[in-house]
Enzyme design. Structure first.
Site, PDB file in Angstrom:
ATOM      1  N   LEU A 123       4.198  -0.863   3.562  1.00  0.00           N
ATOM      2  CA  LEU A 123       3.642   0.317   3.460  1.00  0.00           C
ATOM      3  C   LEU A 123       4.432   1.624   3.225  1.00  0.00           C
ATOM      4  O   LEU A 123       5.468   1.534   3.944  1.00  0.00           O
ATOM      5  CB  LEU A 123       3.038   0.571   5.044  1.00  0.00           C
ATOM      6  CG  LEU A 123       1.987  -0.685   5.595  1.00  0.00           C
ATOM      7  CD1 LEU A 123       1.583  -0.252   7.015  1.00  0.00           C
ATOM      8  CD2 LEU A 123       0.726  -0.482   4.743  1.00  0.00           C
ATOM      9  N   GLU A 124       4.046   2.367   2.513  1.00  0.00           N
ATOM     10  CA  GLU A 124       4.565   3.475   2.188  1.00  0.00           C
ATOM     11  C   GLU A 124       3.716   4.830   2.471  1.00  0.00           C
ATOM     12  O   GLU A 124       2.647   4.802   1.616  1.00  0.00           O
ATOM     13  CB  GLU A 124       5.133   3.806   0.788  1.00  0.00           C
ATOM     14  CG  GLU A 124       5.978   5.131   0.729  1.00  0.00           C
ATOM     15  CD  GLU A 124       6.218   5.673  -0.575  1.00  0.00           C
ATOM     16  OE1 GLU A 124       6.093   7.087  -0.572  1.00  0.00           O
ATOM     17  OE2 GLU A 124       6.205   5.067  -1.559  1.00  0.00           O
ATOM     18  N   LEU A 125       3.844   5.349   3.453  1.00  0.00           N
ATOM     19  CA  LEU A 125       2.681   6.321   4.117  1.00  0.00           C
ATOM     20  C   LEU A 125       2.989   7.781   3.962  1.00  0.00           C
ATOM     21  O   LEU A 125       3.812   8.166   3.153  1.00  0.00           O
ATOM     22  CB  LEU A 125       2.186   5.901   5.481  1.00  0.00           C
ATOM     23  CG  LEU A 125       1.958   4.260   5.608  1.00  0.00           C
ATOM     24  CD1 LEU A 125       1.591   4.016   6.893  1.00  0.00           C
ATOM     25  CD2 LEU A 125       0.884   3.931   4.845  1.00  0.00           C
ATOM     26  N   LEU A 161       0.847  -1.518  -0.066  1.00  0.00           N
ATOM     27  CA  LEU A 161      -0.102  -0.018  -0.107  1.00  0.00           C
ATOM     28  C   LEU A 161       0.772   1.262   0.036  1.00  0.00           C
ATOM     29  O   LEU A 161       1.730   1.135   0.947  1.00  0.00           O
ATOM     30  CB  LEU A 161      -0.899   0.173   1.432  1.00  0.00           C
ATOM     31  CG  LEU A 161      -1.583   1.281   1.638  1.00  0.00           C
ATOM     32  CD1 LEU A 161      -2.624   1.613   0.595  1.00  0.00           C
ATOM     33  CD2 LEU A 161      -2.142   1.496   2.864  1.00  0.00           C
ATOM     34  N   GLY A 215      -0.021   5.064   0.737  1.00  0.00           N
ATOM     35  CA  GLY A 215      -1.206   6.138   1.041  1.00  0.00           C
ATOM     36  C   GLY A 215      -0.936   6.764   2.136  1.00  0.00           C
ATOM     37  O   GLY A 215       0.072   7.036   2.634  1.00  0.00           O
TER      38      GLY A 215
END
Length: 475
Positions: free
Chosen positions: A232-234, A209, A211
């Protein structure tokens, strides 16, 4: 599970419906999972060089369609047309690097010889990888995971943002033109509820993801207890620091581009700037003058260098953050009237008004870490600037954040910069540049900026699992 409801993509250019698409039905989702599972079992048995060739042909097709893809990106999320076309070029360059290093990255580990044993350590695909991609860099963020996942022998199901559905369709067409075996790569248009349900489907083995932090938390909670791997890259609140020995002209040019490119809607865009007190008074006028050079307008106009934000509500959120900072003592350095120019809007554009995605860029001074503008993600054309007394104060302030994606230092002292970099809690430390992903380096964040990594040879580790062969052979 899902319905056949239709969603609309509203273009920020004119605030009108640009396209409509139906969400995938329950039957379509079930068929996609079944096809992907069967196709992946055959796909992973193909020689590595054949999998690489399919992916390279798909990228070649995208390059041949660069103008059409660029126009779709422009109308879906508002980026100036020439910059939107550039994303195709960068995507292909990034994918090509990952294809180039695939053989060495996926090669079995070389083990020390041991008498009587033939032991091997290899990497196997995970199975089906689900990629959830955002709208801000709709091709680049997706390709980071799609290419290594496919090359490693996985099947891929792409769920793209409802703001940029055409990008999923373009990628599917590219793999179709490359004659990729049917079912290996698929996309599904999904609503949030159905996406959550698909995440925990037995067929899905790994989820990626890109987001918001809230989206990352939700996905992590949904996957708890399902024993799937997750990347995850947030969010980010990436900082830049100008030391007194920096090349000021080059530093300002780099930072301003990093802060305002794509209307500031970049994962690693510069969202706060610290300047050493010895050069602060020199830098500030240069910064203001550089931002004044932007031309805000319709993104298909050749003179436009700053397009609208992705939607009117996003622009309103940035304006609210600016207003809150001003009420707390910050000072706005630019008059938005400077950017209202009818030449760049046909008809004339509404800027900094309700229900408009067009937002004039802004620079704030007099800010501090009690203000949201220095602590919370902005994701818009805004740069708050703060004076610092020395390196240690800069380090402390850069680390005073819930996020940790990148930080950029501007200096001509390489050794001091390395020492500063060693003390920064971020995934990437830049020197004399910012807002750039080198595909040879692992892309990762710490703290609320995410977990896991992609790109580089190491990126193949996240879409594979190690498998050991411990053979005591008979003489």
């Amino acid at each position: 599970m899902s319905t056949t409801a239709v969603f609309q993509t509203i273009s920020p250019i004119n605030n009108q419906v640009w396209l409509e698409r139906p969400y995938a039905s329950d039957k379509q989702i079930a068929v996609a999972l079944e096809q992907a599972t069967k196709a992946q079992q055959l796909w992973c048995k193909l020689p590595l060089n054949e999998r690489i060739a399919y992916c390279q042909q798909a990228m070649d097709y995208c390059l041949s369609q660069q103008q059409a893809i660029g126009r779709d990106i422009c109308w879906q999320m508002g980026r100036p047309l020439l910059q939107a076309e550039r994303e195709v070029t960068v995507m292909v360059e990034r994918a090509s690097y990952m294809l180039e290093v695939a053989e060495s990255a996926l090669a079995p580990a070389q083990l020390h010889a041991k008498a009587g044993f033939n032991n091997r350590l290899v990497r196997e695909p995970l199975g089906l990888v689900m990629v959830i991609a955002p709208w801000n860099y709709p091709l680049l963020t997706a390709i980071n995971s799609i290419i290594p996942a496919l090359v490693a022998g996985n099947g891929v199901i792409l769920k793209h943002s409802s703001q940029t559905p055409r990008c999923a369709e373009w990628l599917a067409e590219a793999f179709k033109q490359a004659q990729l075996p049917e079912g290996v790569f698929q996309y599904l248009h999904l609503d949030h509820q159905t996406t959550g349900e698909l995440l925990i489907a037995n067929e899905i083995n790994h989820v990626v993801l890109t987001g918001s932090v809230s989206a990352g938390k939700q996905v992590e909670q949904q996957l708890a207890g399902h024993f799937k791997t997750l990347g995850l890259e947030l969010g980010g609140k990436d900082a830049a620091y100008i030391r007194p020995d920096a090349d000021l002209k080059a530093s300002v040019a780099s930072i301003i581009d990093g802060a305002f490119y794509n209307s500031g809607q970049s994962c690693c865009g510069i969202e706060r700037l610290y300047i050493h007190q010895d050069v602060y008074n020199q830098c500030l006028p240069m910064i203001i003058d550089a931002v004044k050079q932007y031309r805000l307008g319709h993104p298909e106009h050749q003179q436009t260098t700053l397009g609208p934000m992705v939607r009117a509500s996003a622009a309103s959120q940035v304006q609210a953050q600016i207003q809150q900072a001003i009420e707390q003592g910050a000072e706005a350095q630019l008059d938005s009237q400077l950017f209202i120019n009818e030449v760049f809007g046909q008809p004339p554009l509404r800027i900094n008004t309700a229900n408009s995605a067009y937002l004039a860029p802004q620079v704030l001074t007099g800010v501090n870490h009690q203000m949201d503008v220095m602590m919370e993600e902005t994701f818009g054309p805004l740069l708050p600037v703060m004076k610092v007394s020395d390196d240690q104060q800069a380090i402390t302030l850069i680390n005073d954040s819930d996020y940790g994606l990148t930080a950029a230092i501007y200096s001509q002292d390489n050794e001091t910069t390395r020492n500063i970099g060693n003390q920064l809690a971020v995934g990437t430390v830049f020197l004399n540049r910012c807002d750039y992903l080198d595909p040879a380096l692992a892309w990762t964040g710490v703290k609320a900026s995410g977990k896991g990594y992609c790109l580089s040879a190491w990126g193949y580790e996240t879409v594979t699992r190690p498998k050991s062969y411990h053979f005591k052979e008979q003489a």
